[in-house]
Write an enzyme that holds these catalytic residues in place. Structure first.
Site, short mmCIF file in Angstrom:
data_model
loop_
_atom_site.label_atom_id
_atom_site.label_comp_id
_atom_site.label_asym_id
_atom_site.label_seq_id
_atom_site.Cartn_x
_atom_site.Cartn_y
_atom_site.Cartn_z
N GLY A 300 0.81 -1.20 0.00
CA GLY A 300 0.00 0.00 0.00
C GLY A 300 0.86 1.26 0.00
O GLY A 300 1.97 1.29 -0.55
N SER A 301 0.38 2.29 0.67
CA SER A 301 0.95 3.63 0.54
C SER A 301 2.34 3.81 1.15
O SER A 301 2.96 4.86 0.93
CB SER A 301 0.00 4.67 1.16
OG SER A 301 -1.19 4.75 0.39
N ILE A 302 2.84 2.85 1.91
CA ILE A 302 4.20 3.00 2.42
C ILE A 302 5.23 3.02 1.28
O ILE A 302 6.35 3.50 1.46
CB ILE A 302 4.58 1.88 3.42
CG1 ILE A 302 4.26 0.51 2.88
CG2 ILE A 302 3.90 2.08 4.75
CD1 ILE A 302 4.61 -0.62 3.82
N MET A 303 4.81 2.59 0.08
CA MET A 303 5.71 2.63 -1.07
C MET A 303 5.90 4.05 -1.62
O MET A 303 6.82 4.30 -2.39
CB MET A 303 5.19 1.72 -2.19
CG MET A 303 5.18 0.24 -1.85
SD MET A 303 6.80 -0.38 -1.37
CE MET A 303 7.67 -0.30 -2.93
N LYS A 304 5.06 4.97 -1.20
CA LYS A 304 5.15 6.33 -1.73
C LYS A 304 6.45 7.03 -1.33
O LYS A 304 6.94 7.90 -2.05
CB LYS A 304 3.94 7.14 -1.30
CG LYS A 304 2.65 6.68 -1.95
CD LYS A 304 1.42 7.34 -1.34
CE LYS A 304 0.14 6.75 -1.95
NZ LYS A 304 -1.08 7.22 -1.27
#
Length: 638
Positions: A300-304
């Site tokens: 999820g968004s931790i890849m941003k």
């Protein structure tokens, strides 16, 4: 007449002379045989005496193998995590038993084994049968009291884990033959195993063992000791906070990895539900797995954060670059991308702070799929980290050639890619330490019985993934996530600068190829202090029921772990919070250690009992007020 007499005399003489050559022949043969026997005797008794004795021993004696004495596993502070204790193994001599069915029936009640199983063992025809290796003391006592004919006992080492489930999945366990099965026990079995002991069993003329005359002739040799980078005190903090957080959110499982940002050393690695290697049969196969390195999931968004690092490194954007988030709804091909909250035009820093999927997809398009893929590979996604533990997963990162427009968009916010918590901790540490991807490791050194170092692990740089300037810029962006209005504000730690990123992802449904509508992965990754990073922490919670969001479920766990570990390590805050003190975990410490701690910290304690600490008040993590008297209860455990 005369001629006839002479003929008879000559014939008689010849008759007497005829067997002489036979006598001489037989005598010669006897002499040759005697000489041969004498030479053989000379060879056996003088020339090859040792060889002959060894042959005789093999004919009259037999060696049986005892369990080896394994080396210890210790934490970074030399606290024992896996040790040996003396136990007794039970054997039976079937030839000394008159009624095998009756005997097996009686013995089965003491051993809690099926009578048929014991009888089948006794009917194999073997004169020596192990019926229970390293039996429990109470079982041995019962059988000794019963005074069974034909039953004997031999001392052997038993592998035990004195801290119960603490770091259970890291340590692994051994089987009945003292061979490592999982974890450190398996991966480093060659060093830990030791050499088995031997007992000699005398055999009679027919080759049957005479167990009553057995003597131990070779003691088992202890294996090498292994020292881990794990700090058991920190491991306890991590496990406690993870357990409480998972149970509070009614989640299925939890994962946490705490790593030294600059070296790759693992300080703690936890999987919940826990696993107690002392009770193999009471744990499911799933609980044995070391989830931080085995379990892969869509992040999820931790890849941003890594998306921002790649775009900044390629100089495609700056922290102030602005993108239109289209008020929370964007069409890409035939698919629609949504944001949880609608936003208009935001800068890169603001995009990461509020975690906009739409603007993340636009940043990915600006960067290009090939460059994004190369940077994600550079951070270690899609490949194993190479940690010194078994069972690591590589996750999954498809080649950019297979990405379409929607594939590029979804990967920008962490869908269509799978990672492990260990990969995340390693990748984020590269941002924390100025751009270097480090090889994670959990074994610090291996020593022999004399304390000589056989192997020692040093920090290893895998590669540089981003520049120092990029790392600094991303750190500042991730600090913004922790501030008011950021998705990670619940992870902020009073008195410390910290940086991090939340993650919320749906769980893929393998049957439909889509996602479960009601199952999520809530996560948080971060490091502290942000101005001089010491530790990187990853928290992952699967299928929380109270909220799907990483900022709500995982962020508070991050905070609980990080603030207690910072205090434990003596890393001072930069505000008046420094005047407050948190109660450390004293469980298992001796009275001497407690008194040494109280004198150093100038804290009054009231000790009750002797031995090791079994209860403390205040509890670990609570604030110690100026007039607090700490109540410590101790008990003898041996």
């Amino acid at each position: 007449m005369k001629k006839t007499k002479n003929s008879k005399r000559i014939s008689l003489v010849r008759g007497l002379e005829k067997p002489v050559w036979k006598v001489r022949l037989i005598g010669g043969l006897i002499l040759i045989l005697f000489a041969a026997v004498s030479l053989k005797a000379l060879e056996l008794q003088v020339l090859n005496r040792d060889k002959a004795l060894d042959l005789a021993r093999k004919q009259h004696w037999k060696k049986l193998t005892l369990l080896p004495r394994r080396g210890k596993i210790l934490d970074s502070k030399k606290k024992e995590l896996a040790v040996n204790i003396e136990a007794e193994s039970i054997y039976v001599r079937p030839r000394n038993i008159l009624d095998l069915p009756d005997f097996s029936n009686k013995l089965s009640k003491h051993l809690n084994m099926p009578q048929k199983q014991i009888l089948a063992m006794l009917l194999t025809g073997k004169p020596f049968i192990w019926v229970k290796r390293v039996a429990k003391p109470e079982v041995v006592a019962e059988i000794k009291k019963a005074n069974f004919e034909g039953v004997g006992f031999i001392e052997e080492p038993k592998r035990v884990y004195p801290n119960s489930y603490l770091a259970g999945q890291i340590l692994g366990f051994t089987d009945i033959d003292s061979k490592g099965i999982e974890g450190i026990e398996y991966y480093h079995d060659d060093f830990l195993a030791g050499t088995p002991g031997k007992i000699i069993v005398q055999k009679d003329a027919r080759g049957k063992e005479i167990i009553s005359n057995s003597v131990v002739v070779e003691e088992s040799k202890t294996g090498f000791d292994i020292f881990l980078t794990i700090d058991s005190q920190i491991q306890y903090i991590v496990e406690k906070e993870l357990k409480e957080g998972v149970e509070k959110s009614s989640a299925d499982k939890g994962i946490a990895v705490l790593m030294k940002s600059g070296t790759g050393e693992l300080l703690a690695m936890a999987s919940y539900p826990f696993f107690d290697p002392n009770k193999i049969d009471r744990n499911s196969q799933e609980n044995r797995k070391n989830l931080p390195m085995w379990y892969s999931f869509e992040p999820g968004s931790i890849m941003k954060g890594f998306l921002a690092a790649a775009a900044l490194e390629e100089k495609k954007v700056t922290s102030s670059s602005r993108f239109d988030c289209e008020n929370g709804r964007r069409k890409v091909g035939s698919s629609i991308i949504n944001d949880v909250h609608p936003y208009g035009i935001l800068s890169l820093s603001e995009i990461i702070k509020v975690s906009s999927n739409i603007c993340a997809s636009k940043i990915a398009e600006t960067l290009g799929k090939d460059r994004l893929y190369e940077h994600l590979k550079g951070f270690g996604f899609g490949e194993k980290t190479g940690i010194d533990l078994p069972g690591e997963s590589s996750g999954r990162l498809r080649n950019s050639k297979d990405w379409g427009a929607i594939g590029l968009a979804t990967i920008s916010f962490g869908q269509g890619i799978s990672v492990t918590a260990l990969q995340l901790a390693t990748a984020l540490s590269a941002i924390a330490n100025g751009g270097y991807l480090m090889r994670p490791y959990v074994v610090e050194k291996i020593t022999d019985l004399d304390g000589r170092v056989i192997q020692e692990k040093k920090p290893e740089v895998v590669r540089r993934v981003i520049s120092y300037d990029t790392a600094e810029e991303v750190t500042k962006i991730l600090e913004g996530v922790m501030t008011k209005g950021g998705t990670g504000n619940r992870a902020s730690i009073q008195g410390y600068r910290s940086a991090g990123k939340t993650g919320t992802a749906q769980v893929p449904n393998p049957e439909t190829g889509g996602y479960f509508p009601d199952r999520h992965i809530a996560s948080f990754i971060g490091f502290a202090p942000a101005d001089d990073p010491e530790m990187t922490l990853v928290v992952v919670v699967e299928n929380p029921k109270t909220s799907p969001y990483g900022g709500v479920v995982a962020a508070p766990i991050f905070k609980g772990i990080m603030e207690k570990v910072l205090f434990y390590l003596g890393i001072p805050p930069k505000t008046t919070f420094a005047q407050s003190r948190l109660m450390p975990n004293l469980m298992g410490m001796s009275s001497r250690d407690v008194l040494r701690w109280s004198e150093k910290e100038e804290i009054e304690v009231n000790l009750k009992g002797t031995g090791s600490v079994i209860h403390q008040k205040p509890q670990e993590g609570e604030i110690i007020k100026e007039d607090t008297v700490c109540l410590i209860e101790l008990r003898q455990t041996i």
